[in-house]
Design an enzyme around this catalytic site. Structure first.
Site, mmCIF file in Angstrom:
data_model
loop_
_atom_site.group_PDB
_atom_site.id
_atom_site.type_symbol
_atom_site.label_atom_id
_atom_site.label_comp_id
_atom_site.label_asym_id
_atom_site.label_seq_id
_atom_site.Cartn_x
_atom_site.Cartn_y
_atom_site.Cartn_z
ATOM 1 N N TYR A 4 0.092 -1.258 -12.046
ATOM 2 C CA TYR A 4 -1.316 -1.159 -12.444
ATOM 3 C C TYR A 4 -1.454 -0.503 -13.822
ATOM 4 C CZ TYR A 4 -1.506 -2.357 -7.560
ATOM 5 O OH TYR A 4 -1.290 -2.993 -6.364
ATOM 6 N N ARG A 10 -5.653 3.753 -15.255
ATOM 7 C CA ARG A 10 -5.710 4.445 -13.964
ATOM 8 C C ARG A 10 -6.364 5.829 -14.016
ATOM 9 N NH1 ARG A 10 -1.745 5.858 -11.475
ATOM 10 N NH2 ARG A 10 -2.579 5.479 -9.402
ATOM 11 N N GLU A 44 3.746 -7.010 1.609
ATOM 12 C CA GLU A 44 3.253 -7.301 0.255
ATOM 13 C C GLU A 44 3.325 -6.045 -0.611
ATOM 14 O OE1 GLU A 44 -0.747 -8.352 1.251
ATOM 15 O OE2 GLU A 44 -0.194 -10.294 2.103
ATOM 16 N N PRO A 45 4.519 -5.492 -0.809
ATOM 17 C CA PRO A 45 4.608 -4.249 -1.579
ATOM 18 C C PRO A 45 4.390 -4.495 -3.072
ATOM 19 C CG PRO A 45 6.802 -5.073 -1.114
ATOM 20 C CD PRO A 45 5.842 -5.988 -0.385
ATOM 21 N N GLY A 46 3.680 -3.605 -3.712
ATOM 22 C CA GLY A 46 3.478 -3.687 -5.156
ATOM 23 C C GLY A 46 3.964 -2.414 -5.816
ATOM 24 N N TYR A 68 -9.420 5.943 -11.590
ATOM 25 C CA TYR A 68 -9.168 6.571 -10.279
ATOM 26 C C TYR A 68 -8.844 8.054 -10.390
ATOM 27 C CZ TYR A 68 -7.669 1.652 -9.521
ATOM 28 O OH TYR A 68 -7.558 0.297 -9.486
ATOM 29 N N GLY A 127 0.761 -1.245 0.000
ATOM 30 C CA GLY A 127 0.000 0.000 0.000
ATOM 31 C C GLY A 127 0.788 1.288 0.000
ATOM 32 N N CYS A 186 -13.655 5.906 -27.778
ATOM 33 C CA CYS A 186 -14.909 6.649 -27.800
ATOM 34 C C CYS A 186 -15.558 6.685 -26.425
ATOM 35 C CB CYS A 186 -15.828 6.045 -28.858
ATOM 36 S SG CYS A 186 -15.029 6.092 -30.464
ATOM 37 N N GLU A 187 -14.878 7.293 -25.482
ATOM 38 C CA GLU A 187 -15.373 7.523 -24.127
ATOM 39 C C GLU A 187 -14.738 8.824 -23.663
ATOM 40 O OE1 GLU A 187 -17.083 5.294 -21.952
ATOM 41 O OE2 GLU A 187 -17.018 3.489 -23.208
HETATM 42 C C1 LIG Z 1 -3.085 -4.789 -4.008
HETATM 43 C C2 LIG Z 1 -2.582 -5.476 -2.793
HETATM 44 C C3 LIG Z 1 -1.267 -5.276 -2.358
HETATM 45 C C4 LIG Z 1 -0.316 -4.321 -3.028
HETATM 46 O O1 LIG Z 1 -0.709 -2.997 -2.943
HETATM 47 P P1 LIG Z 1 0.283 -1.846 -3.410
HETATM 48 O O2 LIG Z 1 -0.474 -0.620 -3.146
HETATM 49 O O3 LIG Z 1 0.548 -2.056 -4.842
HETATM 50 O O4 LIG Z 1 1.514 -1.958 -2.575
HETATM 51 C C5 LIG Z 1 -0.835 -5.994 -1.272
HETATM 52 N N1 LIG Z 1 -1.646 -6.860 -0.616
HETATM 53 C C6 LIG Z 1 -2.910 -7.066 -1.010
HETATM 54 C C7 LIG Z 1 -3.739 -8.041 -0.265
HETATM 55 C C8 LIG Z 1 -3.425 -6.384 -2.101
HETATM 56 O O5 LIG Z 1 -4.688 -6.573 -2.469
#
Ligand SMILES: *Cc1c(COP(=O)(O)O)cnc(C)c1O
Length: 419
Positions: free
Chosen positions: A372, A314, A275-277, A318, A240, A343-344
Protein backbone atom coordinates in the site's frame (compact mmCIF):
# COMPACT_ATOMS: atom_id res chain seq x y z
CA UNK A 1 12.72 -10.40 9.02
CA UNK A 2 13.89 -8.45 6.00
CA UNK A 3 17.02 -7.83 3.97
CA UNK A 4 17.47 -4.12 4.69
CA UNK A 5 20.39 -3.79 7.09
CA UNK A 6 23.39 -1.63 7.94
CA UNK A 7 26.75 -2.69 6.56
CA UNK A 8 29.78 -0.61 7.40
CA UNK A 9 27.43 2.08 8.64
CA UNK A 10 25.40 2.29 5.41
CA UNK A 11 21.88 0.94 4.96
CA UNK A 12 21.80 -1.72 2.24
CA UNK A 13 19.04 -3.51 0.38
CA UNK A 14 20.52 -7.01 0.24
CA UNK A 15 24.04 -6.36 -1.13
CA UNK A 16 23.31 -2.95 -2.64
CA UNK A 17 24.04 0.26 -0.70
CA UNK A 18 20.96 2.48 -0.89
CA UNK A 19 23.02 5.62 -1.76
CA UNK A 20 23.99 3.89 -5.01
CA UNK A 21 20.32 3.62 -6.02
CA UNK A 22 19.45 7.11 -4.79
CA UNK A 23 22.36 8.52 -6.78
CA UNK A 24 21.36 6.76 -9.98
CA UNK A 25 17.56 7.04 -9.83
CA UNK A 26 17.02 10.07 -7.63
CA UNK A 27 14.67 10.34 -4.66
CA UNK A 28 12.04 9.59 -3.55
CA UNK A 29 12.23 5.99 -4.76
CA UNK A 30 10.75 2.73 -3.55
CA UNK A 31 13.24 -0.11 -3.20
CA UNK A 32 12.06 -3.72 -2.97
CA UNK A 33 14.12 -6.71 -1.90
CA UNK A 34 13.48 -9.80 -3.94
CA UNK A 35 14.95 -12.06 -1.23
CA UNK A 36 12.52 -10.60 1.31
CA UNK A 37 9.55 -11.11 -1.00
CA UNK A 38 10.54 -14.70 -1.64
CA UNK A 39 11.15 -15.32 2.02
CA UNK A 40 7.73 -14.00 3.05
CA UNK A 41 6.03 -15.97 0.27
CA UNK A 42 7.67 -19.16 1.56
CA UNK A 43 7.09 -18.46 5.25
CA UNK A 44 3.38 -17.91 4.61
CA UNK A 45 3.09 -21.06 2.49
CA UNK A 46 5.04 -23.15 5.02
CA UNK A 47 2.77 -21.92 7.80
CA UNK A 48 -0.15 -23.59 5.99
CA UNK A 49 1.59 -26.89 5.31
CA UNK A 50 -0.72 -28.73 7.73
CA UNK A 51 -3.70 -28.04 5.45
CA UNK A 52 -4.35 -30.69 2.82
CA UNK A 53 -5.50 -28.41 -0.03
CA UNK A 54 -4.41 -24.78 -0.23
CA UNK A 55 -4.68 -22.10 -2.92
CA UNK A 56 -2.71 -18.89 -2.48
CA UNK A 57 -3.78 -15.75 -4.31
CA UNK A 58 -1.56 -12.74 -3.66
CA UNK A 59 -3.62 -9.59 -3.12
CA UNK A 60 -2.38 -7.55 -6.06
CA UNK A 61 -3.67 -4.27 -4.68
CA UNK A 62 -1.02 -4.32 -1.92
CA UNK A 63 1.75 -4.11 -4.53
CA UNK A 64 0.83 -4.49 -8.20
CA UNK A 65 4.30 -3.92 -9.64
CA UNK A 66 4.87 -6.28 -12.55
CA UNK A 67 8.25 -7.50 -11.26
CA UNK A 68 6.78 -8.14 -7.81
CA UNK A 69 3.99 -10.18 -9.39
CA UNK A 70 6.56 -12.09 -11.41
CA UNK A 71 8.50 -13.04 -8.28
CA UNK A 72 5.34 -14.20 -6.50
CA UNK A 73 4.01 -16.02 -9.55
CA UNK A 74 7.29 -17.95 -9.66
CA UNK A 75 6.74 -18.84 -6.01
CA UNK A 76 3.50 -20.52 -7.03
CA UNK A 77 1.15 -17.74 -6.00
CA UNK A 78 -2.00 -16.95 -7.92
CA UNK A 79 -3.53 -13.50 -7.69
CA UNK A 80 -6.45 -11.83 -6.00
CA UNK A 81 -7.50 -8.92 -8.21
CA UNK A 82 -10.13 -6.22 -7.79
CA UNK A 83 -10.21 -4.64 -11.26
CA UNK A 84 -9.64 -5.47 -14.89
CA UNK A 85 -6.40 -3.50 -14.68
CA UNK A 86 -5.12 -5.72 -11.88
CA UNK A 87 -6.24 -8.82 -13.76
CA UNK A 88 -4.28 -7.69 -16.81
CA UNK A 89 -1.21 -7.13 -14.66
CA UNK A 90 -1.42 -10.59 -13.11
CA UNK A 91 -1.79 -12.15 -16.56
CA UNK A 92 1.08 -10.03 -17.92
CA UNK A 93 3.25 -11.30 -15.05
CA UNK A 94 2.62 -14.86 -16.20
CA UNK A 95 0.11 -15.88 -13.53
CA UNK A 96 -2.36 -18.40 -14.96
CA UNK A 97 -5.93 -17.12 -15.34
CA UNK A 98 -7.16 -20.21 -13.51
CA UNK A 99 -5.14 -19.11 -10.45
CA UNK A 100 -6.75 -15.67 -10.36
CA UNK A 101 -9.55 -14.75 -7.98
CA UNK A 102 -11.61 -11.67 -8.91
CA UNK A 103 -12.84 -9.84 -5.80
CA UNK A 104 -14.50 -6.47 -5.31
CA UNK A 105 -17.88 -4.99 -4.65
CA UNK A 106 -18.20 -3.06 -7.90
CA UNK A 107 -17.12 -5.29 -10.77
CA UNK A 108 -18.64 -3.77 -13.88
CA UNK A 109 -20.37 -5.75 -16.59
CA UNK A 110 -17.39 -5.08 -18.80
CA UNK A 111 -15.04 -6.45 -16.14
CA UNK A 112 -17.17 -9.55 -15.61
CA UNK A 113 -17.12 -10.13 -19.34
CA UNK A 114 -13.35 -9.66 -19.66
CA UNK A 115 -12.71 -11.95 -16.69
CA UNK A 116 -15.01 -14.66 -18.05
CA UNK A 117 -13.24 -14.50 -21.38
CA UNK A 118 -9.86 -14.67 -19.70
CA UNK A 119 -10.96 -17.83 -17.87
CA UNK A 120 -10.58 -16.47 -14.37
CA UNK A 121 -10.39 -19.18 -11.67
CA UNK A 122 -12.96 -17.78 -9.27
CA UNK A 123 -15.30 -14.82 -8.97
CA UNK A 124 -15.85 -13.73 -5.39
CA UNK A 125 -19.24 -12.11 -5.78
CA UNK A 126 -20.58 -9.69 -3.22
CA UNK A 127 -24.33 -9.58 -3.88
CA UNK A 128 -27.15 -11.61 -5.40
CA UNK A 129 -27.46 -8.89 -8.05
CA UNK A 130 -23.85 -9.40 -9.06
CA UNK A 131 -24.46 -13.15 -9.25
CA UNK A 132 -27.41 -12.63 -11.58
CA UNK A 133 -25.40 -10.30 -13.77
CA UNK A 134 -22.43 -12.69 -13.89
CA UNK A 135 -24.80 -15.50 -14.80
CA UNK A 136 -26.10 -13.50 -17.78
CA UNK A 137 -22.59 -12.62 -18.91
CA UNK A 138 -21.40 -16.23 -18.59
CA UNK A 139 -24.49 -17.54 -20.39
CA UNK A 140 -23.85 -15.10 -23.23
CA UNK A 141 -20.38 -16.58 -23.60
CA UNK A 142 -21.71 -20.13 -23.35
CA UNK A 143 -19.73 -20.85 -20.21
CA UNK A 144 -20.13 -21.58 -16.52
CA UNK A 145 -18.43 -19.14 -14.15
CA UNK A 146 -16.78 -20.51 -10.97
CA UNK A 147 -18.10 -18.53 -8.00
CA UNK A 148 -17.61 -18.05 -4.27
CA UNK A 149 -20.09 -15.93 -2.37
CA UNK A 150 -18.47 -13.33 -0.16
CA UNK A 151 -20.14 -13.19 3.20
CA UNK A 152 -20.08 -10.37 5.71
CA UNK A 153 -19.66 -12.22 9.00
CA UNK A 154 -20.41 -9.17 11.16
CA UNK A 155 -17.13 -9.46 13.04
CA UNK A 156 -15.02 -6.48 14.07
CA UNK A 157 -11.43 -7.10 12.95
CA UNK A 158 -10.17 -4.69 15.59
CA UNK A 159 -8.08 -2.77 13.07
CA UNK A 160 -8.30 0.84 11.83
CA UNK A 161 -11.90 1.63 10.83
CA UNK A 162 -10.84 2.58 7.29
CA UNK A 163 -9.41 -0.90 6.65
CA UNK A 164 -12.10 -2.85 8.49
CA UNK A 165 -14.41 -4.74 6.12
CA UNK A 166 -16.30 -7.40 8.04
CA UNK A 167 -18.82 -5.46 10.14
CA UNK A 168 -22.49 -5.59 9.17
CA UNK A 169 -22.47 -1.92 8.16
CA UNK A 170 -19.47 -2.33 5.81
CA UNK A 171 -20.22 -2.47 2.09
CA UNK A 172 -18.56 -5.86 1.61
CA UNK A 173 -20.21 -9.25 1.13
CA UNK A 174 -23.79 -10.38 1.71
CA UNK A 175 -25.33 -10.36 5.18
CA UNK A 176 -24.50 -13.53 7.07
CA UNK A 177 -28.10 -14.50 7.71
CA UNK A 178 -29.09 -14.09 4.07
CA UNK A 179 -26.06 -15.91 2.66
CA UNK A 180 -27.47 -19.45 2.61
CA UNK A 181 -30.62 -18.37 0.78
CA UNK A 182 -28.67 -16.35 -1.79
CA UNK A 183 -26.20 -19.20 -2.32
CA UNK A 184 -29.04 -21.67 -2.82
CA UNK A 185 -30.89 -19.44 -5.30
CA UNK A 186 -27.73 -18.74 -7.31
CA UNK A 187 -26.87 -22.46 -7.29
CA UNK A 188 -29.98 -23.05 -9.38
CA UNK A 189 -28.52 -20.97 -12.24
CA UNK A 190 -26.95 -23.10 -14.95
CA UNK A 191 -24.25 -20.56 -15.80
CA UNK A 192 -22.85 -20.32 -12.29
CA UNK A 193 -20.71 -22.95 -10.64
CA UNK A 194 -21.36 -22.00 -7.01
CA UNK A 195 -18.42 -23.69 -5.37
CA UNK A 196 -17.73 -21.92 -2.14
CA UNK A 197 -17.76 -19.06 0.33
CA UNK A 198 -15.36 -16.17 0.83
CA UNK A 199 -14.65 -13.84 3.73
CA UNK A 200 -12.19 -11.00 4.35
CA UNK A 201 -12.67 -9.00 7.52
CA UNK A 202 -10.00 -6.35 7.18
CA UNK A 203 -6.34 -5.51 6.90
CA UNK A 204 -3.45 -5.07 9.33
CA UNK A 205 -5.13 -7.53 11.72
CA UNK A 206 -3.01 -7.89 14.84
CA UNK A 207 -5.25 -10.13 16.97
CA UNK A 208 -6.27 -13.55 15.66
CA UNK A 209 -9.48 -13.82 17.72
CA UNK A 210 -11.72 -11.92 15.26
CA UNK A 211 -10.39 -13.95 12.32
CA UNK A 212 -11.04 -17.17 14.22
CA UNK A 213 -14.57 -16.04 15.03
CA UNK A 214 -15.22 -15.17 11.38
CA UNK A 215 -13.80 -18.47 10.11
CA UNK A 216 -15.90 -20.44 12.61
CA UNK A 217 -19.00 -18.65 11.39
CA UNK A 218 -18.02 -19.50 7.81
CA UNK A 219 -17.59 -23.15 8.79
CA UNK A 220 -21.09 -23.19 10.26
CA UNK A 221 -22.50 -21.65 7.09
CA UNK A 222 -20.66 -24.22 4.97
CA UNK A 223 -22.23 -27.02 7.01
CA UNK A 224 -25.65 -25.45 6.63
CA UNK A 225 -25.26 -25.32 2.83
CA UNK A 226 -24.08 -28.91 2.69
CA UNK A 227 -27.03 -29.82 4.89
CA UNK A 228 -29.26 -28.37 2.17
CA UNK A 229 -27.60 -30.70 -0.32
CA UNK A 230 -25.39 -28.01 -1.88
CA UNK A 231 -21.78 -28.69 -2.75
CA UNK A 232 -19.10 -26.49 -1.15
CA UNK A 233 -15.59 -27.33 -2.29
CA UNK A 234 -13.72 -24.02 -1.81
CA UNK A 235 -13.49 -21.79 1.24
CA UNK A 236 -11.66 -18.48 0.74
CA UNK A 237 -10.47 -16.98 4.02
CA UNK A 238 -9.16 -13.74 2.50
CA UNK A 239 -6.07 -11.86 3.65
CA UNK A 240 -5.52 -9.33 6.36
CA UNK A 241 -2.71 -10.64 8.54
CA UNK A 242 -0.84 -7.65 9.96
CA UNK A 243 2.87 -6.90 9.96
CA UNK A 244 5.02 -5.09 12.54
CA UNK A 245 5.53 -1.44 11.57
CA UNK A 246 7.51 -0.48 14.68
CA UNK A 247 10.84 -2.09 15.39
CA UNK A 248 10.45 -4.54 18.26
CA UNK A 249 6.66 -4.83 17.86
CA UNK A 250 5.46 -8.43 18.42
CA UNK A 251 2.44 -9.64 16.47
CA UNK A 252 0.98 -13.04 15.68
CA UNK A 253 2.84 -14.20 12.58
CA UNK A 254 2.06 -16.67 9.80
CA UNK A 255 2.86 -19.68 12.03
CA UNK A 256 0.26 -18.75 14.68
CA UNK A 257 -2.21 -17.84 11.95
CA UNK A 258 -1.63 -21.15 10.15
CA UNK A 259 -2.07 -23.14 13.35
CA UNK A 260 -5.35 -21.34 14.09
CA UNK A 261 -6.64 -21.97 10.56
CA UNK A 262 -5.61 -25.64 10.70
CA UNK A 263 -7.53 -26.05 13.94
CA UNK A 264 -10.69 -24.29 12.75
CA UNK A 265 -10.78 -25.97 9.33
CA UNK A 266 -9.67 -29.48 10.40
CA UNK A 267 -12.92 -31.17 9.32
CA UNK A 268 -13.86 -28.87 6.44
CA UNK A 269 -12.83 -31.12 3.56
CA UNK A 270 -12.45 -28.19 1.17
CA UNK A 271 -9.69 -26.34 -0.65
CA UNK A 272 -8.77 -23.48 1.67
CA UNK A 273 -7.92 -20.31 -0.22
CA UNK A 274 -5.96 -17.29 1.03
CA UNK A 275 -5.49 -13.77 -0.28
CA UNK A 276 -2.46 -12.42 1.58
CA UNK A 277 -1.16 -8.99 0.61
CA UNK A 278 0.61 -6.92 3.23
CA UNK A 279 2.15 -9.91 5.02
CA UNK A 280 4.01 -10.76 1.80
CA UNK A 281 4.97 -7.29 0.57
CA UNK A 282 4.97 -4.98 3.62
CA UNK A 283 8.48 -5.57 4.90
CA UNK A 284 9.83 -6.15 1.40
CA UNK A 285 10.07 -2.48 0.55
CA UNK A 286 11.36 0.86 1.79
CA UNK A 287 10.80 4.37 0.54
CA UNK A 288 14.13 6.17 0.18
CA UNK A 289 13.98 9.92 0.63
CA UNK A 290 16.36 12.85 0.96
CA UNK A 291 16.15 15.47 3.65
CA UNK A 292 15.44 18.83 1.95
CA UNK A 293 16.06 20.87 5.07
CA UNK A 294 15.53 20.96 8.78
CA UNK A 295 13.30 23.81 9.85
CA UNK A 296 12.80 25.05 13.42
CA UNK A 297 9.35 24.36 14.91
CA UNK A 298 7.45 25.50 18.00
CA UNK A 299 7.93 22.28 19.96
CA UNK A 300 10.60 20.50 17.93
CA UNK A 301 12.21 20.87 14.51
CA UNK A 302 10.56 19.79 11.26
CA UNK A 303 12.58 17.42 9.12
CA UNK A 304 11.28 18.24 5.63
CA UNK A 305 11.90 15.32 3.27
CA UNK A 306 11.43 15.06 -0.48
CA UNK A 307 8.88 12.22 -0.15
CA UNK A 308 5.31 13.23 0.55
CA UNK A 309 1.81 11.93 1.15
CA UNK A 310 1.35 11.50 -2.60
CA UNK A 311 4.19 8.94 -2.58
CA UNK A 312 3.25 7.20 0.68
CA UNK A 313 -0.33 7.89 1.67
CA UNK A 314 -0.75 5.56 4.64
CA UNK A 315 0.17 8.03 7.41
CA UNK A 316 -2.24 10.64 6.01
CA UNK A 317 -4.99 8.08 5.34
CA UNK A 318 -4.78 5.79 8.35
CA UNK A 319 -2.51 7.57 10.84
CA UNK A 320 -0.11 4.77 10.00
CA UNK A 321 3.36 4.52 11.51
CA UNK A 322 6.46 3.93 9.40
CA UNK A 323 9.84 3.74 11.08
CA UNK A 324 12.10 6.52 9.77
CA UNK A 325 15.81 5.71 9.80
CA UNK A 326 18.90 7.36 8.42
CA UNK A 327 20.77 5.62 5.60
CA UNK A 328 24.09 6.62 7.23
CA UNK A 329 23.17 6.92 10.91
CA UNK A 330 25.69 8.86 12.99
CA UNK A 331 24.48 7.33 16.24
CA UNK A 332 23.12 10.72 17.34
CA UNK A 333 19.36 11.07 17.89
CA UNK A 334 16.98 14.01 17.65
CA UNK A 335 13.31 14.64 18.36
CA UNK A 336 11.55 15.98 15.29
CA UNK A 337 8.44 15.88 13.17
CA UNK A 338 9.01 14.40 9.73
CA UNK A 339 6.98 16.10 7.02
CA UNK A 340 6.74 16.23 3.24
CA UNK A 341 6.58 19.31 1.04
CA UNK A 342 2.86 19.07 0.14
CA UNK A 343 0.55 21.91 1.16
CA UNK A 344 -1.56 19.86 3.57
CA UNK A 345 -1.03 19.42 7.28
CA UNK A 346 -1.77 15.71 6.84
CA UNK A 347 1.47 15.47 4.87
CA UNK A 348 3.13 14.38 8.10
CA UNK A 349 4.99 11.09 8.54
CA UNK A 350 5.95 11.44 12.19
CA UNK A 351 5.10 13.88 14.95
CA UNK A 352 7.62 14.78 17.67
CA UNK A 353 9.32 11.44 17.26
CA UNK A 354 12.77 10.35 18.43
CA UNK A 355 14.64 9.61 15.20
CA UNK A 356 18.17 9.29 13.87
CA UNK A 357 19.68 12.76 13.68
CA UNK A 358 19.60 13.97 10.08
CA UNK A 359 20.51 17.15 8.24
CA UNK A 360 19.83 18.64 4.81
CA UNK A 361 21.09 16.37 2.06
CA UNK A 362 21.03 13.19 4.16
CA UNK A 363 19.28 10.08 2.90
CA UNK A 364 16.74 8.27 5.04
CA UNK A 365 14.09 5.61 4.56
CA UNK A 366 10.56 4.91 5.63
CA UNK A 367 10.55 1.23 6.43
CA UNK A 368 7.85 -1.37 5.76
CA UNK A 369 6.62 0.55 2.75
CA UNK A 370 6.27 -2.38 0.34
CA UNK A 371 2.50 -2.74 0.81
CA UNK A 372 0.00 0.00 0.00
CA UNK A 373 2.91 2.32 -0.82
CA UNK A 374 3.68 2.94 -4.49
CA UNK A 375 0.31 1.48 -5.43
CA UNK A 376 -1.48 4.38 -3.76
CA UNK A 377 0.87 7.03 -5.12
CA UNK A 378 -0.57 9.92 -7.08
CA UNK A 379 0.68 13.18 -8.53
CA UNK A 380 -0.93 15.66 -6.14
CA UNK A 381 0.81 19.06 -6.17
CA UNK A 382 2.01 18.14 -9.69
CA UNK A 383 4.70 15.92 -8.31
CA UNK A 384 6.24 13.03 -10.22
CA UNK A 385 4.83 9.53 -9.89
CA UNK A 386 7.38 7.80 -7.68
CA UNK A 387 9.73 5.21 -9.30
CA UNK A 388 10.34 1.67 -8.05
CA UNK A 389 13.51 -0.42 -7.95
CA UNK A 390 14.01 -4.11 -7.23
CA UNK A 391 17.20 -5.47 -5.72
CA UNK A 392 18.31 -9.06 -6.15
CA UNK A 393 21.51 -9.78 -4.18
CA UNK A 394 24.10 -7.43 -5.73
CA UNK A 395 22.11 -6.46 -8.81
CA UNK A 396 19.24 -4.05 -9.10
CA UNK A 397 16.88 -2.70 -11.73
CA UNK A 398 14.31 0.04 -12.15
CA UNK A 399 10.97 -1.80 -12.20
CA UNK A 400 8.80 1.30 -12.61
CA UNK A 401 9.98 4.56 -14.14
CA UNK A 402 9.50 7.89 -12.49
CA UNK A 403 6.67 9.54 -14.42
CA UNK A 404 7.55 13.18 -14.67
CA UNK A 405 5.03 16.00 -14.23
CA UNK A 406 5.76 17.03 -17.84
CA UNK A 407 4.46 13.66 -19.07
CA UNK A 408 1.26 14.13 -17.14
CA UNK A 409 0.93 17.71 -18.33
CA UNK A 410 1.33 16.49 -21.90
CA UNK A 411 -1.85 14.41 -21.53
CA UNK A 412 -3.90 17.52 -20.72
CA UNK A 413 -5.60 19.72 -23.30
CA UNK A 414 -6.94 23.25 -23.41
CA UNK A 415 -10.16 23.17 -25.48
CA UNK A 416 -10.10 25.36 -28.51
CA UNK A 417 -12.86 27.55 -27.01
CA UNK A 418 -10.43 28.57 -24.31
CA UNK A 419 -7.61 29.40 -26.67
C1 LIG B 1 -7.20 -5.96 0.50
C2 LIG B 1 -7.70 -7.34 0.38
C3 LIG B 1 -6.87 -8.43 0.67
C4 LIG B 1 -5.46 -8.27 1.18
O1 LIG B 1 -5.39 -7.69 2.43
P1 LIG B 1 -4.00 -7.64 3.21
O2 LIG B 1 -4.34 -6.98 4.47
O3 LIG B 1 -3.07 -6.85 2.38
O4 LIG B 1 -3.55 -9.05 3.40
C5 LIG B 1 -7.37 -9.69 0.47
N1 LIG B 1 -8.63 -9.90 0.03
C6 LIG B 1 -9.45 -8.88 -0.25
C7 LIG B 1 -10.81 -9.17 -0.76
C8 LIG B 1 -9.02 -7.57 -0.08
O5 LIG B 1 -9.85 -6.56 -0.34
Amino acid sequence: MDHFALRNGVLHAEDVPLPEIAEAVGTPVYVYSRATLTRHARVFRDALSALPKVHLAFAVKSNPNLAVLRVLGREGYGADVVSEGEMDRALAAGIAASDIVFSGVGKTRRELHAACRAGIGQFNIESEEEGLELSRVAAGLGMRAPVALRVNPDVDAGTHSKISTGKADNKFGVPYHEAAGIFERLSALASLDMRGLAVHIGSQITDLAPSRAAFEKMGALMRELRGRGLSVTHMDLGGGLGVPYKSGEKLPGPAEYGAMVAEVTADWDATIMFEPGRVITGNSGVLVTEVVRVKPGAACPFVVVDAAMNDLARPALYDAWHDFVAVRPSGERMTASVVGPICESSDTFATARKIDAVAAGDLAVFRTAGAYGATMANTYNSRALVPEVMVDASRWAIVANRIEPATILAAERVPEWLE
